[in-house]
Write a protein that holds these residues in place. Structure first.
Motif, PDB file in Angstrom:
ATOM      1  N   LEU A 107      11.512  -0.320  -1.932  1.00 26.88           N
ATOM      2  CA  LEU A 107      10.397   0.394  -0.515  1.00 26.88           C
ATOM      3  C   LEU A 107       9.750   0.672  -1.677  1.00 26.88           C
ATOM      4  O   LEU A 107       7.763   1.354  -1.760  1.00 26.88           O
ATOM      5  CB  LEU A 107      10.077   0.719   0.558  1.00 26.88           C
ATOM      6  N   GLU A 108       9.815   2.871  -1.510  1.00 32.62           N
ATOM      7  CA  GLU A 108       9.003   3.477  -2.540  1.00 32.62           C
ATOM      8  C   GLU A 108       8.630   3.323  -3.626  1.00 32.62           C
ATOM      9  O   GLU A 108       7.043   3.570  -4.301  1.00 32.62           O
ATOM     10  CB  GLU A 108      10.071   5.084  -2.091  1.00 32.62           C
ATOM     11  N   VAL A 109       9.827   3.453  -4.455  1.00 33.90           N
ATOM     12  CA  VAL A 109       9.356   3.009  -6.133  1.00 33.90           C
ATOM     13  C   VAL A 109       7.925   1.994  -6.238  1.00 33.90           C
ATOM     14  O   VAL A 109       7.382   2.099  -6.703  1.00 33.90           O
ATOM     15  CB  VAL A 109      10.506   2.869  -7.035  1.00 33.90           C
ATOM     16  N   GLU A 110       8.757   0.620  -5.435  1.00 32.22           N
ATOM     17  CA  GLU A 110       7.630  -0.355  -5.475  1.00 32.22           C
ATOM     18  C   GLU A 110       6.093  -0.481  -5.365  1.00 32.22           C
ATOM     19  O   GLU A 110       5.064  -0.732  -5.833  1.00 32.22           O
ATOM     20  CB  GLU A 110       8.059  -2.076  -4.465  1.00 32.22           C
ATOM     21  N   SER A 111       5.773   0.415  -3.507  1.00 32.86           N
ATOM     22  CA  SER A 111       4.792   0.878  -3.400  1.00 32.86           C
ATOM     23  C   SER A 111       3.887   1.785  -4.414  1.00 32.86           C
ATOM     24  O   SER A 111       2.797   1.678  -4.496  1.00 32.86           O
ATOM     25  CB  SER A 111       5.191   1.839  -2.042  1.00 32.86           C
ATOM     26  N   GLY A 112       4.445   2.352  -5.192  1.00 34.35           N
ATOM     27  CA  GLY A 112       4.298   3.685  -5.919  1.00 34.35           C
ATOM     28  C   GLY A 112       4.140   3.354  -6.977  1.00 34.35           C
ATOM     29  O   GLY A 112       3.014   3.767  -8.319  1.00 34.35           O
ATOM     30  N   VAL A 113       4.192   1.528  -8.063  1.00 29.73           N
ATOM     31  CA  VAL A 113       4.629   1.234  -9.110  1.00 29.73           C
ATOM     32  C   VAL A 113       3.690   0.021  -9.620  1.00 29.73           C
ATOM     33  O   VAL A 113       3.243  -0.346 -10.065  1.00 29.73           O
ATOM     34  CB  VAL A 113       5.507   1.648 -10.184  1.00 29.73           C
TER      35      VAL A 113
ATOM     36  N   GLY B 111       5.800  -5.428   3.854  1.00 28.13           N
ATOM     37  CA  GLY B 111       5.377  -5.334   2.630  1.00 28.13           C
ATOM     38  C   GLY B 111       3.348  -5.118   3.214  1.00 28.13           C
ATOM     39  O   GLY B 111       2.488  -6.131   2.897  1.00 28.13           O
ATOM     40  N   LEU B 112       3.230  -3.824   3.424  1.00 27.33           N
ATOM     41  CA  LEU B 112       2.292  -3.376   4.353  1.00 27.33           C
ATOM     42  C   LEU B 112       0.552  -3.447   3.513  1.00 27.33           C
ATOM     43  O   LEU B 112       1.345  -2.986   1.979  1.00 27.33           O
ATOM     44  CB  LEU B 112       2.373  -2.442   5.035  1.00 27.33           C
ATOM     45  N   ARG B 113      -0.184  -4.014   3.722  1.00 26.61           N
ATOM     46  CA  ARG B 113      -1.427  -3.824   3.151  1.00 26.61           C
ATOM     47  C   ARG B 113      -2.463  -2.464   4.053  1.00 26.61           C
ATOM     48  O   ARG B 113      -2.223  -2.388   4.746  1.00 26.61           O
ATOM     49  CB  ARG B 113      -1.721  -5.147   3.613  1.00 26.61           C
ATOM     50  N   GLY B 114      -3.027  -2.085   3.362  1.00 30.15           N
ATOM     51  CA  GLY B 114      -3.403  -0.642   3.402  1.00 30.15           C
ATOM     52  C   GLY B 114      -4.849  -0.306   2.750  1.00 30.15           C
ATOM     53  O   GLY B 114      -5.855  -1.767   2.715  1.00 30.15           O
ATOM     54  N   ALA B 115      -5.512   0.311   2.572  1.00 32.43           N
ATOM     55  CA  ALA B 115      -6.655   1.274   2.247  1.00 32.43           C
ATOM     56  C   ALA B 115      -6.584   0.371   0.953  1.00 32.43           C
ATOM     57  O   ALA B 115      -7.614   0.720   0.315  1.00 32.43           O
ATOM     58  CB  ALA B 115      -6.428   2.831   1.893  1.00 32.43           C
ATOM     59  N   VAL B 116      -5.591   0.491  -0.133  1.00 34.65           N
ATOM     60  CA  VAL B 116      -5.682  -0.326  -1.492  1.00 34.65           C
ATOM     61  C   VAL B 116      -6.381  -1.850  -1.593  1.00 34.65           C
ATOM     62  O   VAL B 116      -6.801  -1.251  -2.433  1.00 34.65           O
ATOM     63  CB  VAL B 116      -4.226   0.118  -2.320  1.00 34.65           C
TER      64      VAL B 116
ATOM     65  N   ASP C 206       0.893  -0.926   0.106  1.00 32.74           N
ATOM     66  CA  ASP C 206       0.164   0.294   0.094  1.00 32.74           C
ATOM     67  C   ASP C 206       0.516   1.348  -0.115  1.00 32.74           C
ATOM     68  O   ASP C 206       1.601   1.439   1.229  1.00 32.74           O
ATOM     69  CB  ASP C 206      -1.308   0.514   1.349  1.00 32.74           C
ATOM     70  N   ALA C 207       0.392   1.881  -0.932  1.00 31.71           N
ATOM     71  CA  ALA C 207       1.126   3.372  -1.022  1.00 31.71           C
ATOM     72  C   ALA C 207       1.532   4.249   0.362  1.00 31.71           C
ATOM     73  O   ALA C 207       2.306   4.829   0.767  1.00 31.71           O
ATOM     74  CB  ALA C 207       1.095   4.077  -1.819  1.00 31.71           C
ATOM     75  N   ALA C 208       0.245   4.152   0.827  1.00 29.91           N
ATOM     76  CA  ALA C 208      -0.324   4.868   1.350  1.00 29.91           C
ATOM     77  C   ALA C 208       0.799   5.246   2.841  1.00 29.91           C
ATOM     78  O   ALA C 208       1.217   6.191   3.539  1.00 29.91           O
ATOM     79  CB  ALA C 208      -1.589   5.462   2.208  1.00 29.91           C
ATOM     80  N   ALA C 209       0.682   2.993   3.527  1.00 29.32           N
ATOM     81  CA  ALA C 209       1.169   2.951   4.170  1.00 29.32           C
ATOM     82  C   ALA C 209       2.618   3.488   4.394  1.00 29.32           C
ATOM     83  O   ALA C 209       3.170   3.753   5.351  1.00 29.32           O
ATOM     84  CB  ALA C 209       1.179   1.456   4.771  1.00 29.32           C
ATOM     85  N   VAL C 210       2.855   2.875   3.293  1.00 22.79           N
ATOM     86  CA  VAL C 210       5.167   2.488   2.782  1.00 22.79           C
ATOM     87  C   VAL C 210       5.118   4.640   2.762  1.00 22.79           C
ATOM     88  O   VAL C 210       6.352   4.664   4.173  1.00 22.79           O
ATOM     89  CB  VAL C 210       5.053   1.958   1.294  1.00 22.79           C
TER      90      VAL C 210
END
Length: 607
Positions: free
Chosen positions: A154-160, A343-348, A131-135
């Protein structure tokens, strides 16, 4: 009229109370996004709030809007250097990693819930992306500093990685509803071309849209307050246009932010601050709404098997995918383990969980409840322990000194520089070191120094005193060094960050001149030497890169060594404290005991 006022009252109250609850929760280390989610549940129909909300179409609309704003802000904060450093591993994690994670998680869901293969894989796809928001929250808003390659990955992975999860979700929903199966080359190629267009279209629209937004900001003469609104509106326009042609708008809006954040323009500070506030509002609103959407009593029947799926996702699926994807890039085992854990999961996933419901998939509401439990488990287990995991994996870097008072002023576009003003703190390195001259990074010059209300424009390279206001013309790259010079000095962590070198000096420079600038306490016989001669006198003829020697309260580091010659010397103004005699003796005693134990075991082995 009364209904509209009630909506405004309830919305404002939820956001306000969520922020206050988040401030209190930070004292016990609770993930702030978890607090927003839990607060939404408490405000829902099973909680004290009693608000009934089951409109999944509104949730999907608001979720799309919020996620686009969050990804735009994430792109603004992703540097070109980070993208270059982490492009390979991040893209592999965002594509192959998502597929592997979805497949392993789906396999667990099939056996724990008895689902069909398509339904099980759909559940895996929904929770397959980080989840981009969580990361972004954990990496930027909690002040957690990580090793550069780990943080960038971690940043780029969560963004794309969202486009792959969305593509898999939509493809599997289509298969379930229409009974399509990939049983021929034609159908397989259709899915392949669809995915290719999702990614390629997102990149094309993102780069073109980013260039257009950048040009619009630089060319239009507007009030300063309108530039952030213009940039945000154009970014959302690119997102919507990209989505309308079947490509990934989420990837496109991330690239728009990346383009705007890595090029000079006339409204850097205004857009960054506005985007940060909008991203916060989007995160709060999205997590609150997702909390309202779920009925806690509906989670109880699926709680245990859902926790089983979450456990497989966290300790099996994510680690397997990360290990396989990072293997070609030679990450250290500890770094790989940390990337696996974050590997955080969130709102996505919750947002993706609304798609089967809106599409009329049978059992979609149960699937939504399972996804919700998985997200809660991830935020509690992984989000609560991410700082501890960073220390355990030895990927955490010492925190940067944060200046209490720094003011920035953007210059017109194309200059590549900005004006910053610092108030000298009594606990800053500059004040504590009593430097006779003000050390400045390359590309930085002092405009004025104000002391006791009097502005000086002459003798600006002289030392400063606590309370002085120093105004400088500098570049974006130099701000981190200036923050450290003017910020409050904090104790350094045991791990040493190679990036903490403040200045790089030419080894041919005279020691005396460097001593006068930086206040170094060279011995009288060392002052006539060059820095190279000094390093050799301290470290011997065979100087190794990275070798350090202390001069008073600072350290000099051999930066570039070739053909037996030192070409550049690094200066660390705030090195970690020396080990005490007791610590040194204890360390040597431990080493001696280890040596004796190894010898003893070796003798036993030979006998």
């Amino acid at each position: 009229m009364d209904f509209a006022n009630q909506i405004i009252l309830v919305s404002a109250a939820l956001i306000t109370f969520s922020i206050f609850a988040g401030v209190l929760s930070s004292r016990i280390g609770a993930p702030l996004l978890l607090v927003f989610l839990a607060f939404g549940m408490l405000a829902g129909e099973d909680g004290p709030g009693g608000i009934v909300f089951h409109d999944f179409s509104v949730a999907y609309l608001v979720g799309s809007f919020a996620l686009a704003l969050i990804l735009f802000d994430g792109g603004l904060r992703t540097s070109r250097e980070a993208l270059t450093r982490a492009f390979g591993p991040a893209v592999l994690l965002a594509t192959v990693g998502v597929v592997l994670t979805a497949a392993i998680t789906g396999l667990a869901a099939k056996f724990l819930f008895g689902l069909g293969w398509a339904e099980a894989m759909l559940l895996g796809a929904i929770v397959g992306s980080t989840d981009a928001a969580a990361v972004f929250f954990l990496l930027h808003l909690r002040g957690l500093r990580l090793k550069s390659r780990v943080a960038a990955t971690l940043e780029v992975e969560s963004g794309v990685n969202d486009p792959m999860a969305i593509f898999l979700t939509l493809a599997l929903v289509t298969i379930i509803i229409h009974g399509q199966a990939i049983a021929s080359w034609e159908s397989a190629l259709d899915f392949f071309w669809d995915f290719l267009w999702q990614m390629a279209g997102g990149i094309i629209f993102g780069l073109l849209g980013g260039a257009f937004v950048l040009r619009a900001v630089n060319r239009l003469e507007l009030s300063a307050g309108l530039y952030p609104i213009l940039a945000g509106a154009l970014a959302l326009l690119v997102f919507a246009l990209t989505q309308s042609v079947g490509a990934s708008g989420f990837l496109a809006v991330y690239l728009v932010g990346f383009t705007l954040g890595n090029n000079p323009h006339r409204a850097t500070s205004e857009i960054a601050r506005f985007s940060d506030g909008m991203a916060w509002l989007a995160q709060i609103g999205m997590f609150l709404m997702m909390g309202l959407l779920v009925t806690p009593s509906a989670l109880l029947p699926v709680l245990l098997p859902a926790l089983g799926v979450a456990l497989v996702l966290i300790v099996v699926a994510r680690p397997v995918a990360v290990v396989l994807c990072l293997l070609p890039y030679r990450f250290a085992p500890r770094e790989t383990a940390f990337v696996s854990w974050v590997g955080l999961r969130g709102a996505v996933p919750i947002f993706l969980g609304t798609i089967p419901i809106l599409s009329g998939v049978e059992g979609a509401h149960t699937m939504f409840s399972v996804v919700y439990v998985i997200v809660l488990a991830s935020l509690i287990l992984q989000g609560w322990t991410v700082s501890w995991a960073a220390r355990l994996a030895e990927v955490e870097l010492p925190p940067r000194a944060a200046p209490r008072r720094r003011v920035e002023l953007d210059l017109p576009a194309g200059k590549g520089k900005s004006v910053v003003a610092y108030t000298v703190d009594p606990m800053s390195i500059l004040a504590l070191r009593h430097m006779t001259r003000l050390p400045l990074p390359a590309g930085t010059s002092v405009i004025s120094v104000m002391r006791d209300g009097i502005v000086r424009t002459e003798g600006l390279n002289e030392g400063v005193m606590p309370g002085d206001v120093v105004m400088m013309l500098t570049t974006a790259d130099a701000v981190a060094t200036l923050d450290r010079l003017f910020g409050v000095r904090k104790s350094r962590a045991k791990a040493k960050d190679a990036g903490m070198i403040d200045f790089v000096l030419d080894a041919s420079a005279g020691a005396a001149s460097i001593a006068d600038i930086y206040g170094l306490a060279f011995e009288p016989e060392e002052r006539p030497l060059t820095l190279e001669e000094f390093m050799r006198s301290r470290l011997g003829k065979d100087v190794k890169e990275g070798a350090r020697t202390r001069v008073g309260g600072v350290e000099l580091i051999a930066m570039q060594v070739s053909d037996g010659s030192v070409h550049q010397v690094g200066l660390d103004l705030d090195p970690p404290p020396r080990e005490t005699t007791l610590t040194t003796l204890r360390t040597r005693l431990v080493e001696m005991l280890r040596f004796l134990r190894e010898q003893f075991l070796a003798d036993n082995a030979r006998s």
